[in-house]
Motif scaffolding. Structure first.
Motif, PDB file in Angstrom:
ATOM      1  N   ARG A   1      50.520  36.323  42.056  1.00  0.00           N
ATOM      2  CA  ARG A   1      50.025  37.221  43.111  1.00  0.00           C
ATOM      3  C   ARG A   1      48.684  36.763  43.682  1.00  0.00           C
ATOM      4  O   ARG A   1      48.498  36.724  44.901  1.00  0.00           O
ATOM      5  N   LEU A   2      47.737  36.414  42.810  1.00  0.00           N
ATOM      6  CA  LEU A   2      46.428  35.968  43.300  1.00  0.00           C
ATOM      7  C   LEU A   2      46.542  34.677  44.092  1.00  0.00           C
ATOM      8  O   LEU A   2      45.931  34.522  45.152  1.00  0.00           O
TER       9      LEU A   2
ATOM     10  N   GLN B   1      45.688  34.204  47.978  1.00  0.00           N
ATOM     11  CA  GLN B   1      44.658  33.243  48.358  1.00  0.00           C
ATOM     12  C   GLN B   1      45.187  32.253  49.389  1.00  0.00           C
ATOM     13  O   GLN B   1      44.535  31.989  50.416  1.00  0.00           O
TER      14      GLN B   1
ATOM     15  N   ALA C   1      44.037  31.539  40.090  1.00  0.00           N
ATOM     16  CA  ALA C   1      43.712  31.190  41.473  1.00  0.00           C
ATOM     17  C   ALA C   1      43.559  29.677  41.600  1.00  0.00           C
ATOM     18  O   ALA C   1      43.557  28.949  40.610  1.00  0.00           O
TER      19      ALA C   1
ATOM     20  N   ARG D   1      39.335  39.044  42.259  1.00  0.00           N
ATOM     21  CA  ARG D   1      40.453  39.950  42.540  1.00  0.00           C
ATOM     22  C   ARG D   1      40.188  40.794  43.781  1.00  0.00           C
ATOM     23  O   ARG D   1      41.068  40.984  44.622  1.00  0.00           O
TER      24      ARG D   1
ATOM     25  N   LEU E   1      40.486  38.714  47.064  1.00  0.00           N
ATOM     26  CA  LEU E   1      41.816  38.218  47.421  1.00  0.00           C
ATOM     27  C   LEU E   1      42.859  39.319  47.565  1.00  0.00           C
ATOM     28  O   LEU E   1      43.852  39.131  48.268  1.00  0.00           O
ATOM     29  N   LEU E   2      42.644  40.469  46.929  1.00  0.00           N
ATOM     30  CA  LEU E   2      43.682  41.495  46.901  1.00  0.00           C
ATOM     31  C   LEU E   2      43.367  42.718  47.737  1.00  0.00           C
ATOM     32  O   LEU E   2      44.171  43.639  47.807  1.00  0.00           O
TER      33      LEU E   2
ATOM     34  N   PHE F   1      47.018  45.864  38.732  1.00  0.00           N
ATOM     35  CA  PHE F   1      46.924  44.405  38.702  1.00  0.00           C
ATOM     36  C   PHE F   1      47.429  43.857  37.384  1.00  0.00           C
ATOM     37  O   PHE F   1      48.189  42.899  37.336  1.00  0.00           O
TER      38      PHE F   1
ATOM     39  N   ALA G   1      50.275  41.180  36.595  1.00  0.00           N
ATOM     40  CA  ALA G   1      49.860  39.912  36.001  1.00  0.00           C
ATOM     41  C   ALA G   1      50.638  39.607  34.735  1.00  0.00           C
ATOM     42  O   ALA G   1      50.884  38.451  34.409  1.00  0.00           O
TER      43      ALA G   1
END
Length: 322
Positions: free
Chosen positions: A102-103, A107, A205, A274, A277-278, A291, A295
């Motif tokens: 997800r990250l 990104q 990331a 986080r 980027l989120l 999160f 994760a």
């Protein structure tokens, strides 16, 4: 065929990221496995560390780790980062703690879209200028404000410590060619980059996809590290210069280590990455529970151009007319 040895833990049985030890640093020891624990052996004896409680295992100088220990760490969703003394330099890493991409996807999507990249860059600058509105400032204006802020920070620390300050001047190939405070700044920044790099890879990331910096495999590391220089490395460097150190490099590394020893910087760094980027804003808390649930999700899904994510591990041949 039955695989010998202790079976790995099932994903639902693993500790959530928020319940783990953020990091454990080991040096000058042999690291092995004893059932579902990591053991660290040195001249003082053996220490057992439950693998399921680990977030990041940082291996410093003089460490030797067995293949069985690495298998256990991987099975428990932790990551291994090889670092310099007391974790102030980053060298390499194993699988990140985050099972979700997800990250990384967020990104890559943001850095590839001009307006979204600008929004993240502005958010980074806004974190350095609390209470100021950066919404409509151009990158040129933001760089100008940042330059003025850094100059002011140098000047204030020079006045605080009584160290003479002219400008930031250094030669990357000649550490001793600059004055003591510039040497200390170079050493302190190098330590900070190592710490931030370790965090960036641990959360999954990409170190190379920067928003303010670009074109380098550590661009995002430099982006994030710049958020903390005024609080960490610049004061440390002026303190070292004021103390008239005879070994600036080593003394600076130890001073940076002591300043981040309680782990607060690592936690702050994770939160900031986080948040940047989120969310669309760098202000306010993010939903840590949401999160961490994602994760820890080990599911692989299939992308669809309609914006959906489909379940993986299925044959879709019966659903499509060729």
């Amino acid at each position: 065929m039955k695989v010998p040895g202790v079976p790995p833990a099932e994903l639902p049985d693993l500790n959530r990221a928020q319940d783990r030890i953020s990091f454990v640093y080991l040096e000058r020891c042999v690291i092995h496995r004893d059932s579902n624990a990591i053991t660290a052996t040195d001249e003082k004896g053996i220490v057992h560390i439950p693998a399921a409680t680990l977030g990041v295992l940082m291996l410093g100088p003089g460490t030797s780790i067995t293949q069985q220990a690495m298998m256990l760490i991987a099975d428990n969703g932790a990551t291994v980062v090889r670092v310099g003394e007391h974790g102030v330099r980053y060298y390499a890493h194993g699988r990140p703690l985050a099972r979700s991409s997800r990250l990384l996807v967020a990104q890559a999507a943001a850095v590839s879209h001009r307006d979204r990249r600008l929004r993240v860059a502005r958010a980074m600058y806004r974190m350095r200028f609390p209470g100021e509105d950066t919404t409509n400032l151009t990158m040129q204006q933001l760089r100008g404000k940042e330059g003025a802020r850094v100059r002011r920070c140098y000047r204030e620390n020079a006045q605080r410590t009584g160290v003479s300050w002219n400008s930031r001047e250094y030669d990357p190939d000649d550490f001793t060619g600059s004055d003591p405070v510039n040497q200390a700044l170079s050493a302190a920044h190098a330590c900070l980059y190592g710490i931030v790099h370790a965090v960036v890879v641990a959360v999954g990331a990409s170190p190379g996809l920067g928003f303010v910096h670009t074109g380098h495999d550590r661009s995002f590391v430099y982006d994030i590290a710049d958020l903390y220089k005024a609080d960490v490395t610049i004061p440390v460097a002026f303190d070292i210069a004021a103390a008239e150190s005879t070994d600036i490099g080593a003394d600076t590394r130890r001073a940076v280590r002591d300043r981040v020893h309680n782990g607060a910087l690592l936690g702050r760094c994770v939160q900031d990455i986080r948040r940047l980027l989120l969310t669309d804003s760098a202000a306010g808390p993010i939903n840590e529970e949401e999160f961490d649930e994602e994760a820890d999700n080990d599911a692989v899904r299939l992308w669809d151009e309609g914006g959906l994510e489909l379940a993986g591990g299925r044959n879709y041949g019966g659903y499509v007319d060729f």
